[in-house]
Design a protein around this motif. Structure first.
Motif, PDB file in Angstrom:
ATOM      1  N   VAL A  41       0.846  -1.192   0.000  1.00 53.28           N
ATOM      2  CA  VAL A  41       0.000   0.000   0.000  1.00 53.28           C
ATOM      3  C   VAL A  41       0.882   1.244   0.000  1.00 53.28           C
ATOM      4  CG1 VAL A  41      -2.003  -1.045   1.103  1.00 53.28           C
ATOM      5  CG2 VAL A  41      -0.189  -0.112   2.521  1.00 53.28           C
ATOM      6  N   HIS A  42       0.296   2.353  -0.460  1.00 53.27           N
ATOM      7  CA  HIS A  42       1.037   3.604  -0.540  1.00 53.27           C
ATOM      8  C   HIS A  42       0.243   4.720   0.139  1.00 53.27           C
ATOM      9  CE1 HIS A  42       2.461   1.105  -3.918  1.00 53.27           C
ATOM     10  NE2 HIS A  42       3.636   1.704  -3.717  1.00 53.27           N
ATOM     11  N   GLY A  43       0.928   5.790   0.448  1.00 55.05           N
ATOM     12  CA  GLY A  43       0.245   6.953   1.022  1.00 55.05           C
ATOM     13  C   GLY A  43       0.354   7.052   2.530  1.00 55.05           C
ATOM     14  N   MET A  44       1.249   6.266   3.152  1.00 53.52           N
ATOM     15  CA  MET A  44       1.409   6.340   4.603  1.00 53.52           C
ATOM     16  C   MET A  44       2.283   7.532   4.987  1.00 53.52           C
ATOM     17  SD  MET A  44       1.212   3.115   3.397  1.00 53.52           S
ATOM     18  CE  MET A  44       2.915   2.628   3.232  1.00 53.52           C
ATOM     19  N   THR A  45       2.088   8.011   6.208  1.00 54.72           N
ATOM     20  CA  THR A  45       2.948   9.066   6.756  1.00 54.72           C
ATOM     21  C   THR A  45       4.255   8.438   7.235  1.00 54.72           C
ATOM     22  OG1 THR A  45       0.982  10.257   7.506  1.00 54.72           O
ATOM     23  CG2 THR A  45       3.103  10.923   8.447  1.00 54.72           C
ATOM     24  N   PRO A  46       5.413   8.898   6.745  1.00 54.04           N
ATOM     25  CA  PRO A  46       6.694   8.307   7.190  1.00 54.04           C
ATOM     26  C   PRO A  46       6.919   8.523   8.684  1.00 54.04           C
ATOM     27  CG  PRO A  46       6.979   9.652   5.219  1.00 54.04           C
ATOM     28  CD  PRO A  46       5.609   9.925   5.715  1.00 54.04           C
ATOM     29  N   GLN A  47       7.463   7.511   9.348  1.00 48.29           N
ATOM     30  CA  GLN A  47       7.750   7.572  10.783  1.00 48.29           C
ATOM     31  C   GLN A  47       9.267   7.571  11.000  1.00 48.29           C
ATOM     32  OE1 GLN A  47       5.113   7.775  13.023  1.00 48.29           O
ATOM     33  NE2 GLN A  47       3.850   7.877  11.153  1.00 48.29           N
TER      34      GLN A  47
ATOM     35  N   ASN B 280      16.175   4.688  -0.880  1.00 40.65           N
ATOM     36  CA  ASN B 280      15.568   5.999  -1.117  1.00 40.65           C
ATOM     37  C   ASN B 280      15.301   6.770   0.178  1.00 40.65           C
ATOM     38  OD1 ASN B 280      13.479   3.710  -1.502  1.00 40.65           O
ATOM     39  ND2 ASN B 280      12.205   5.399  -0.823  1.00 40.65           N
ATOM     40  N   GLU B 281      15.522   6.129   1.355  1.00 38.06           N
ATOM     41  CA  GLU B 281      15.437   6.852   2.624  1.00 38.06           C
ATOM     42  C   GLU B 281      16.811   7.354   3.084  1.00 38.06           C
ATOM     43  OE1 GLU B 281      12.856   7.842   4.314  1.00 38.06           O
ATOM     44  OE2 GLU B 281      11.362   6.875   3.047  1.00 38.06           O
ATOM     45  N   SER B 282      17.858   7.030   2.302  1.00 39.32           N
ATOM     46  CA  SER B 282      19.213   7.492   2.624  1.00 39.32           C
ATOM     47  C   SER B 282      19.518   8.769   1.840  1.00 39.32           C
ATOM     48  CB  SER B 282      20.241   6.413   2.254  1.00 39.32           C
ATOM     49  OG  SER B 282      19.993   5.229   2.973  1.00 39.32           O
ATOM     50  N   LYS B 283      20.437   9.561   2.378  1.00 38.17           N
ATOM     51  CA  LYS B 283      20.800  10.813   1.700  1.00 38.17           C
ATOM     52  C   LYS B 283      21.511  10.523   0.383  1.00 38.17           C
ATOM     53  CE  LYS B 283      22.881  15.335   2.665  1.00 38.17           C
ATOM     54  NZ  LYS B 283      23.621  16.151   3.650  1.00 38.17           N
ATOM     55  N   TYR B 284      22.452   9.597   0.397  1.00 40.89           N
ATOM     56  CA  TYR B 284      23.158   9.195  -0.820  1.00 40.89           C
ATOM     57  C   TYR B 284      23.240   7.673  -0.851  1.00 40.89           C
ATOM     58  CZ  TYR B 284      24.785  14.060  -0.628  1.00 40.89           C
ATOM     59  OH  TYR B 284      24.839  15.415  -0.560  1.00 40.89           O
ATOM     60  N   THR B 285      23.181   7.103  -2.064  1.00 38.67           N
ATOM     61  CA  THR B 285      23.350   5.653  -2.224  1.00 38.67           C
ATOM     62  C   THR B 285      24.225   5.396  -3.441  1.00 38.67           C
ATOM     63  OG1 THR B 285      21.192   5.135  -1.268  1.00 38.67           O
ATOM     64  CG2 THR B 285      22.195   3.452  -2.655  1.00 38.67           C
TER      65      THR B 285
END
Length: 847
Positions: free
Chosen positions: A29-35, A128-133
């Protein structure tokens, strides 16, 4: 009839497509608020090494000299970090393994048809949650591979020197990269290193299922935030690995792939509790989004919420967890969050499968309707069952079509107000025209009931039980090959339960002998695990012996066995000898690591190319043509064999020949037609359509025998529903360079050869018993659809790709059996009826 098959094809396509809407929609599912966790992380950067296809035992064990194959990793375990076994979950494939490692969830089942290179739905991940990959590796999939191990495992198998030597190369590469990172960042102590694998590999070089060699992978971590090695005096595990690897004094911490390994973390209890709380809230957000999505498209009075996780319970758990954190009861926080995660995941599954019952019921109603209509068509057009029963033609009523139109409008309106996808309309409305067609044949149904009531009850119940038992044996044989043995053993006893034994003792004994001989094959292990060329040579010698006997007996009949046909049979005998030579010399050459000899490759491809042409040069007389087909196909099959399976087509063909004879006896016994000599029947004889007879009850048994023999051809020596059942060594007489398409095509032809032999034999049965192909296909259609209805309920959306793919394959196999029969029947007719000549002048055949 063409319209019937066209509509049938369309309906079956809908039934097949339905499983992807019912079982294989994406749960993401999509559209969740990131924690986010409010505390700072212990590391500023993460270096992740994923060695593709590396087994835990291959990395941790010592070589024959007592030295480690990965000395750098071994040193990390003993002096710098923590280690253990990562228990990967099925499917043990590259994509799901990487997704579990990097995104933290298990395989999305909607990806089952996407192969191993892509995921059909976008998802959040560590990247995609990291600053650089930055990532390096194979360009075919997520570039996180350690080069070479997986490829060597497939080609040379994990026990090979090449596979084990590659582990040393990987170890050297890891050592170099770690040194580079530490030097670049000035040894600031803010780098975390993780070394692991996406999956393991079996001893025979495959992966995808749940064998321990595929699921047990290494996990070694060190650097910022990771616990140092812990020396212990004793450890309790269910396996003996610690002693084998000589690591019993270093604490082993096993984890499940994709789950946060808290025991590895060298941090405060507050940090662990906050991390677990964030994880639980993020999963709860997914549950809320899924529930909202389902609630919006369901009528209020029909919506049933997930009761185990109501709004009040969510609030209470979150409030209690925050209170525990405030009072520093961190163990209670972790326990409570695990409970919340468990409930949220159950709730996600509940809403994900919310429509499954509705869709399943619609498909089942459609299935039953189609089977009923096909059965009525057989009874109406191809049998004498309702002959003599009242044939009063009633004036058609408008009530029936009007009723079905009204029901259709109601169903469409119900789906419209719920904003259902267009496919739901197809599944909801398709049963209506099918059942309309069934109920239009009300007179036939009525006459059938009257006819059945006049039949002795004990006979009717007996036939029904026998048919039901037969169907169940066929279904079970897809899962348990030994059920084929049970069925063939029952076949062996069949002549003794009828009057056949008294009429044809020799034929009955031959039938029993070859049935029991064929029954041995399903009890043997799946082909390819342990090659045995001596059995292939033995099969070739038996073919040569059989050829000698047949050619000698045919030569005695000088009037019928002309020089051209003798030349054809001698050519086929020579082809068999060459096939035996190629198999033996190729095996010897490969063992000496000299590769595939060019001459062997040329002979193999020439034999394959000629296998469908040479039989057309033989006489169209039934026995001679069938024998010629067997010789040609056996030459190719020997080249594709690695063990006992080389004997399978030979035994199957012997049973098929006896089957032709025994069916003649049964037909003569029932007085339907007179027995003809097989030496006087020609395949090229075009049977007049008026000579086709109506169906009798015994023809259902003939159709069942055909289906059973086809299933035996499917699973006699392996499980064709899974490529895991086969070994690439089967094609080494043709090519040794890895080529998936060409190797797959050769394997498919090997699988098809037993089918062709069965269909050629049944072509003879049809000819000798004057059985119509059209009526036969209708009976097979009914049998296969009854089996398909079984497999519809047995489709899996969990487990390994092997389990999921096999369950889909079973469903597809029985759904397409009738279409497959049309193709095989065409090929069998080509092989049995066409005649080529070596010379231009015509030849005469006097029988």
């Amino acid at each position: 009839m063409l319209l019937f098959f066209t509509l049938g094809l369309l309906i079956h396509f809908v039934f097949f497509a339905s499983i992807f809407d019912i079982y294989f929609t994406s749960p993401l599912v999509h559209g969740m608020t990131p924690q986010f966790t409010p505390l700072p992380p212990p590391a500023r950067r993460l270096v992740l090494f994923v060695a593709d296809g590396l087994r835990a035992d291959a990395l941790y064990e010592l070589d024959e000299n007592g030295n480690s194959r990965a000395p750098f990793i071994r040193n990390i375990i003993m002096h710098e970090g923590s280690w253990g076994i990562s228990h990967t979950r099925v499917p043990t494939e590259s994509r799901p393994g990487h997704v579990a490692l990097i995104a933290g969830f298990y395989e999305d089942v909607s990806a089952v048809a996407k192969g191993w290179k892509e995921n059909p739905v976008e998802f959040d991940s560590l990247f995609n949650e990291s600053k650089y990959t930055w990532s390096w590796g194979s360009p075919d999939i997520l570039p996180m591979f350690a080069k070479g191990i997986d490829t060597n495992g497939h080609a040379h198998r994990p026990s090979s020197r090449d596979y084990k030597h590659n582990i040393k190369k990987v170890d050297d590469g890891v050592k170099e990269i770690v040194s580079m990172f530490n030097h670049f960042y000035g040894n600031d102590g803010k780098t975390t290193f993780i070394f692991t694998s996406d999956h393991g590999m079996t001893d025979w070089g495959s992966h995808g299922a749940g064998h321990p060699s595929e699921t047990l992978t290494p996990l070694v971590t060190w650097g910022a935030g990771i616990k140092y090695p812990q020396r212990v005096s004793a450890q309790q595990f269910d396996d003996a690995f610690l002693k084998e690897w000589r690591l019993e004094n270093w604490k082993r911490l096993d984890v499940n792939q994709g789950i946060l390994p808290v025991d590895y973390l060298n941090n405060t209890d507050l940090f662990k509790a906050e991390s677990m709380f964030t994880n639980a809230v993020q999963i709860l957000e997914q549950f809320k989004v899924k529930m909202t999505q389902k609630k919006e498209v369901t009528l209020p009075f029909l919506f049933t919420p997930f009761k185990l996780l109501s709004d009040s319970k969510q609030f209470n758990i979150l409030r209690k967890a925050r209170s525990y954190i405030k009072h520093r009861k961190f163990d209670e926080v972790v326990s409570l969050c695990k409970e919340l995660i468990h409930l949220a995941l159950k709730g996600l599954s509940y809403y994900h499968t919310y429509d499954r019952f509705f869709l399943g019921v619609n498909v089942v109603i459609g299935f039953v309707g189609w089977i009923s209509y096909a059965s009525l068509l057989i009874i109406k057009s191809h049998s004498n069952l309702i002959k003599g029963v009242s044939k009063e033609v009633k004036k058609p009523s408008h009530l029936l079509p009007c009723s079905f139109v009204a029901i259709g409008i109601l169903v469409a309106f119900f789906l419209l107000i719920q904003a259902c996808p267009w496919t739901y309309y197809v599944y909801g409305l398709l049963p209506l025209p099918i059942w309309y067609a069934v109920l239009r044949e009300f007179q036939v149904i009525q006459d059938l009931v009257v006819s059945v009531l006049t039949y002795p009850l004990s006979h009717f119940v007996g036939y029904l039980l026998a048919f039901t038992l037969g169907i169940e044996v066929l279904v079970l044989s897809f899962f348990y090959r030994y059920m084929l043995t049970a069925g063939l053993t029952a076949f062996a006893a069949w002549p003794f339960l009828t009057r056949l034994w008294t009429r044809a003792k020799m034929t009955s004994l031959s039938w029993t002998f070859f049935s029991l001989l064929l029954a041995v094959f399903p009890l043997m292990p799946v082909v390819g695990r342990k090659p045995d060329i001596s059995l292939v040579m033995g099969a070739g010698l038996l073919v040569l012996l059989l050829s000698l006997c047949v050619v000698t007996s045919l030569m005695k009949r000088k009037d019928s066995f002309i020089k051209e046909e003798l030349l054809v049979h001698l050519l086929q005998v020579l082809s068999t000898v060459l096939s035996m030579y190629v198999v033996y010399s190729t095996q010897s050459s490969l063992l000496r690591k000299q590769g595939l000899p060019l001459m062997n490759q040329i002979i193999s491809w020439a034999t394959l190319a000629s296998s469908l042409v040479v039989p057309l040069l033989s006489s169209p007389v039934l026995f001679q043509r069938l024998f010629s087909i067997l010789l040609s196909l056996m030459s190719t099959y020997l080249l594709l064999s690695t063990g006992y399976e080389a004997l399978f087509p030979l035994v199957l063909s012997c049973l098929m020949f006896v089957w032709i004879n025994i069916e003649q006896e049964t037909l003569q016994q029932s007085g339907v037609c007179c027995k003809q000599k097989l030496t006087s029947i020609q395949f090229s004889y075009n049977t007049d359509i008026t000579q086709f007879r109506q169906l009798y009850l015994d023809d259902i048994r003939r159709a069942f025998f055909l289906v059973f023999f086809l299933v035996t051809a499917f699973f006699g020596t392996g499980n064709i529903a899974s490529i895991n059942s086969f070994d690439l060594a089967s094609v080494y007489c043709f090519l040794t360079v890895f080529s998936p398409f060409m190797m797959g095509a050769l394997m498919m032809w090997k699988i098809l050869i037993p089918f062709v032999l069965v269909m050629c034999a049944f072509e003879a049965v049809q000819l000798t018993t004057q059985l119509s192909s059209k009526s036969l296909f209708l009976i097979v259609l009914v049998i296969s659809d009854i089996m398909a209805l079984h497999f519809f309920f047995l489709v899996k959306d969990y487990g390994s790709w092997l389990d999921i793919g096999t369950s889909i394959s079973h469903y597809v196999i029985v759904m397409s059996m009738t279409i497959f029969l049309v193709f095989l029947n065409g090929l069998a007719q080509l092989l049995t009826t066409k005649k080529l000549r070596l010379c231009g002048k015509p030849k005469s055949h006097f029988m």
